[in-house]
Design a protein around this motif. Structure first.
Motif, PDB file in Angstrom:
ATOM      1  N   GLN A 113      -8.576  -2.586 -11.137  1.00  0.00           N
ATOM      2  CA  GLN A 113      -7.839  -1.824 -12.151  1.00  0.00           C
ATOM      3  C   GLN A 113      -8.569  -0.507 -12.427  1.00  0.00           C
ATOM      4  N   SER A 114      -9.891  -0.542 -12.475  1.00  0.00           N
ATOM      5  CA  SER A 114     -10.665   0.687 -12.721  1.00  0.00           C
ATOM      6  C   SER A 114     -10.533   1.673 -11.563  1.00  0.00           C
ATOM      7  N   LYS A 115     -10.225   1.162 -10.370  1.00  0.00           N
ATOM      8  CA  LYS A 115     -10.054   2.016  -9.185  1.00  0.00           C
ATOM      9  C   LYS A 115      -8.601   2.459  -8.996  1.00  0.00           C
ATOM     10  N   GLY A 116      -7.688   1.961  -9.856  1.00  0.00           N
ATOM     11  CA  GLY A 116      -6.293   2.387  -9.792  1.00  0.00           C
ATOM     12  C   GLY A 116      -5.415   1.602  -8.848  1.00  0.00           C
ATOM     13  N   TRP A 117      -6.004   0.588  -8.181  1.00  0.00           N
ATOM     14  CA  TRP A 117      -5.154  -0.213  -7.283  1.00  0.00           C
ATOM     15  C   TRP A 117      -4.259  -1.138  -8.096  1.00  0.00           C
ATOM     16  N   LEU A 118      -4.807  -1.709  -9.157  1.00  0.00           N
ATOM     17  CA  LEU A 118      -4.000  -2.484 -10.101  1.00  0.00           C
ATOM     18  C   LEU A 118      -3.673  -1.614 -11.304  1.00  0.00           C
ATOM     19  N   GLN A 119      -2.415  -1.614 -11.716  1.00  0.00           N
ATOM     20  CA  GLN A 119      -2.029  -0.854 -12.905  1.00  0.00           C
ATOM     21  C   GLN A 119      -2.299  -1.645 -14.185  1.00  0.00           C
ATOM     22  N   LYS A 120      -2.323  -2.973 -14.046  1.00  0.00           N
ATOM     23  CA  LYS A 120      -2.527  -3.811 -15.237  1.00  0.00           C
ATOM     24  C   LYS A 120      -3.087  -5.155 -14.802  1.00  0.00           C
ATOM     25  N   VAL A 121      -3.931  -5.736 -15.666  1.00  0.00           N
ATOM     26  CA  VAL A 121      -4.395  -7.108 -15.476  1.00  0.00           C
ATOM     27  C   VAL A 121      -3.926  -7.897 -16.696  1.00  0.00           C
ATOM     28  N   ALA A 122      -3.138  -8.939 -16.466  1.00  0.00           N
ATOM     29  CA  ALA A 122      -2.520  -9.690 -17.560  1.00  0.00           C
ATOM     30  C   ALA A 122      -3.255 -10.997 -17.818  1.00  0.00           C
ATOM     31  N   ASP A 123      -3.516 -11.287 -19.095  1.00  0.00           N
ATOM     32  CA  ASP A 123      -4.071 -12.600 -19.437  1.00  0.00           C
ATOM     33  C   ASP A 123      -2.949 -13.642 -19.341  1.00  0.00           C
ATOM     34  N   GLU A 124      -3.304 -14.900 -19.487  1.00  0.00           N
ATOM     35  CA  GLU A 124      -2.336 -15.977 -19.262  1.00  0.00           C
ATOM     36  C   GLU A 124      -1.123 -15.884 -20.197  1.00  0.00           C
ATOM     37  N   ALA A 125      -1.391 -15.538 -21.470  1.00  0.00           N
ATOM     38  CA  ALA A 125      -0.282 -15.465 -22.442  1.00  0.00           C
ATOM     39  C   ALA A 125       0.722 -14.396 -22.036  1.00  0.00           C
ATOM     40  N   LEU A 126       0.215 -13.222 -21.638  1.00  0.00           N
ATOM     41  CA  LEU A 126       1.112 -12.138 -21.216  1.00  0.00           C
ATOM     42  C   LEU A 126       1.780 -12.483 -19.891  1.00  0.00           C
ATOM     43  N   TRP A 127       1.025 -13.088 -18.984  1.00  0.00           N
ATOM     44  CA  TRP A 127       1.576 -13.447 -17.673  1.00  0.00           C
ATOM     45  C   TRP A 127       2.771 -14.379 -17.807  1.00  0.00           C
ATOM     46  N   ASP A 128       2.668 -15.310 -18.746  1.00  0.00           N
ATOM     47  CA  ASP A 128       3.737 -16.300 -18.934  1.00  0.00           C
ATOM     48  C   ASP A 128       4.966 -15.730 -19.640  1.00  0.00           C
ATOM     49  N   ASN A 129       4.851 -14.508 -20.162  1.00  0.00           N
ATOM     50  CA  ASN A 129       5.985 -13.857 -20.833  1.00  0.00           C
ATOM     51  C   ASN A 129       6.430 -12.673 -19.967  1.00  0.00           C
ATOM     52  N   ARG A 130       7.129 -13.002 -18.879  1.00  0.00           N
ATOM     53  CA  ARG A 130       7.466 -11.975 -17.881  1.00  0.00           C
ATOM     54  C   ARG A 130       8.319 -10.852 -18.459  1.00  0.00           C
ATOM     55  N   GLU A 131       9.235 -11.180 -19.364  1.00  0.00           N
ATOM     56  CA  GLU A 131      10.089 -10.150 -19.960  1.00  0.00           C
ATOM     57  C   GLU A 131       9.244  -9.114 -20.711  1.00  0.00           C
ATOM     58  N   HIS A 132       8.215  -9.586 -21.424  1.00  0.00           N
ATOM     59  CA  HIS A 132       7.341  -8.652 -22.150  1.00  0.00           C
ATOM     60  C   HIS A 132       6.458  -7.878 -21.174  1.00  0.00           C
ATOM     61  N   LEU A 133       5.985  -8.561 -20.168  1.00  0.00           N
ATOM     62  CA  LEU A 133       5.138  -7.933 -19.147  1.00  0.00           C
ATOM     63  C   LEU A 133       5.864  -6.780 -18.452  1.00  0.00           C
ATOM     64  N   LEU A 134       7.152  -6.961 -18.225  1.00  0.00           N
ATOM     65  CA  LEU A 134       7.957  -5.973 -17.492  1.00  0.00           C
ATOM     66  C   LEU A 134       8.805  -5.096 -18.420  1.00  0.00           C
ATOM     67  N   LYS A 135       8.534  -5.173 -19.712  1.00  0.00           N
ATOM     68  CA  LYS A 135       9.353  -4.477 -20.706  1.00  0.00           C
ATOM     69  C   LYS A 135       9.536  -2.980 -20.420  1.00  0.00           C
ATOM     70  N   PRO A 136       8.469  -2.239 -20.038  1.00  0.00           N
ATOM     71  CA  PRO A 136       8.660  -0.804 -19.766  1.00  0.00           C
ATOM     72  C   PRO A 136       9.661  -0.529 -18.638  1.00  0.00           C
ATOM     73  N   PHE A 137       9.747  -1.447 -17.682  1.00  0.00           N
ATOM     74  CA  PHE A 137      10.682  -1.293 -16.559  1.00  0.00           C
ATOM     75  C   PHE A 137      12.097  -1.696 -16.969  1.00  0.00           C
ATOM     76  N   ILE A 138      12.203  -2.811 -17.681  1.00  0.00           N
ATOM     77  CA  ILE A 138      13.507  -3.321 -18.107  1.00  0.00           C
ATOM     78  C   ILE A 138      14.220  -2.321 -19.012  1.00  0.00           C
ATOM     79  N   ALA A 139      13.428  -1.578 -19.813  1.00  0.00           N
ATOM     80  CA  ALA A 139      14.001  -0.655 -20.815  1.00  0.00           C
ATOM     81  C   ALA A 139      14.702   0.554 -20.198  1.00  0.00           C
ATOM     82  N   LYS A 140      14.464   0.840 -18.909  1.00  0.00           N
ATOM     83  CA  LYS A 140      15.045   2.025 -18.276  1.00  0.00           C
ATOM     84  C   LYS A 140      16.408   1.711 -17.666  1.00  0.00           C
ATOM     85  N   SER A 141      17.197   2.758 -17.478  1.00  0.00           N
ATOM     86  CA  SER A 141      18.503   2.584 -16.830  1.00  0.00           C
ATOM     87  C   SER A 141      18.356   2.610 -15.317  1.00  0.00           C
TER      88      SER A 141
END
Length: 253
Positions: free
Chosen positions: A174-202
């Motif tokens: 993530q510090s090198k820019g290959w990963l944009q985000k590292v999700a903990d288990e709680a966030l990982w299990d909530n895919r809709e929230h994890l992908l919220k910035p993408f879902i919000a676009k047309s």
């Protein structure tokens, strides 16, 4: 027989392709490569805002190419024929008409990192590791993922990673820019929230943004570099270093 590639369209208008061979660490067989290409063509015709690529299970996103197909006893021409279908798959992912997001459900090695690199964005799960390990096997990346890596991170780091063949923790990547985000288990299990910035676009926003990014990448030039990578890898296939590495792998199993 279970489909090794599964495609679903989510109610939030995004597509999900899942590598579904967890018993083989989601390693890519020749059949999977063909199935992946067909699935990408299907998804391209679908009205989706973005495409998620992920793997089944929680241990491994993808361990790379299946050594039953990509074993050490191939000639240069045979190796090229077996490698090239996945170059076409990676190019389809990289040039997909809407953004692509790799949800790395587990570790990735070799070709698994190449698939992830073909995606526009990579989200890793905490406590996962990733490695472009091909040079430790006497070869180089063989699906075009090395050429793409130079476009996704600083070229000096790309070069270092490919030469050294190291396996790195998600937080470092993530510090090198290959990963944009590292999700903990709680966030990982909530895919809709994890992908919220993408879902919000047309859909139209996503198409325009991806078109702009593809122009920046100069996809035709990238395709030629990816082809060259496959050819170069194939020339190393019947080297003693590669044969010894593959034999050692099978002895460890």
């Amino acid at each position: 027989m279970t489909n090794t590639i599964q495609y679903t369209k989510n109610e939030s208008s995004y597509g999900v392709i899942q590598l579904n061979r967890p018993e083989k660490r989601n390693a890519i067989s020749m059949e999977m490569a063909m199935e992946l290409k067909k699935t990408l063509e299907t998804a391209k015709k679908d009205s989706i805002k973005f495409l998620v690529i992920t793997g089944a299970g929680d241990r491994m996103f993808c361990a790379g190419g299946d050594l039953q197909n990509l074993h050490g006893d191939l000639s240069t021409d045979e190796a090229f024929s077996n490698l090239y279908p996945m170059k076409e798959v990676l190019y389809e992912i990289a040039s997909f008409p809407v953004p692509t997001v790799c949800l790395l459900n587990g570790d990735a090695l070799g070709g698994g990192c190449e698939i992830a690199t073909a995606c526009d964005f990579r989200i890793g799960r905490e406590n996962t590791k990733f490695g472009f390990v091909q040079t430790k096997l006497g070869i180089t990346p063989g699906w075009g993922g090395g050429a793409l890596l130079y476009e996704k991170v600083h070229p000096t780091f790309a070069y270092q990673w490919l030469v050294e063949g190291e396996v790195y923790e998600a937080s470092y990547l993530q510090s090198k820019g290959w990963l944009q985000k590292v999700a903990d288990e709680a966030l990982w299990d909530n895919r809709e929230h994890l992908l919220k910035p993408f879902i919000a676009k047309s859909l139209e926003q996503m198409k325009i943004l991806k078109m702009q990014y593809k122009k920046k990448l100069s996809m035709l030039g990238i395709s030629a570099l990816m082809d060259e990578e496959v050819r170069n890898c194939a020339t190393l296939w019947d080297s003693q270093e590669h044969k010894d590495a593959v034999e050692q792998f099978f002895q460890q199993k």
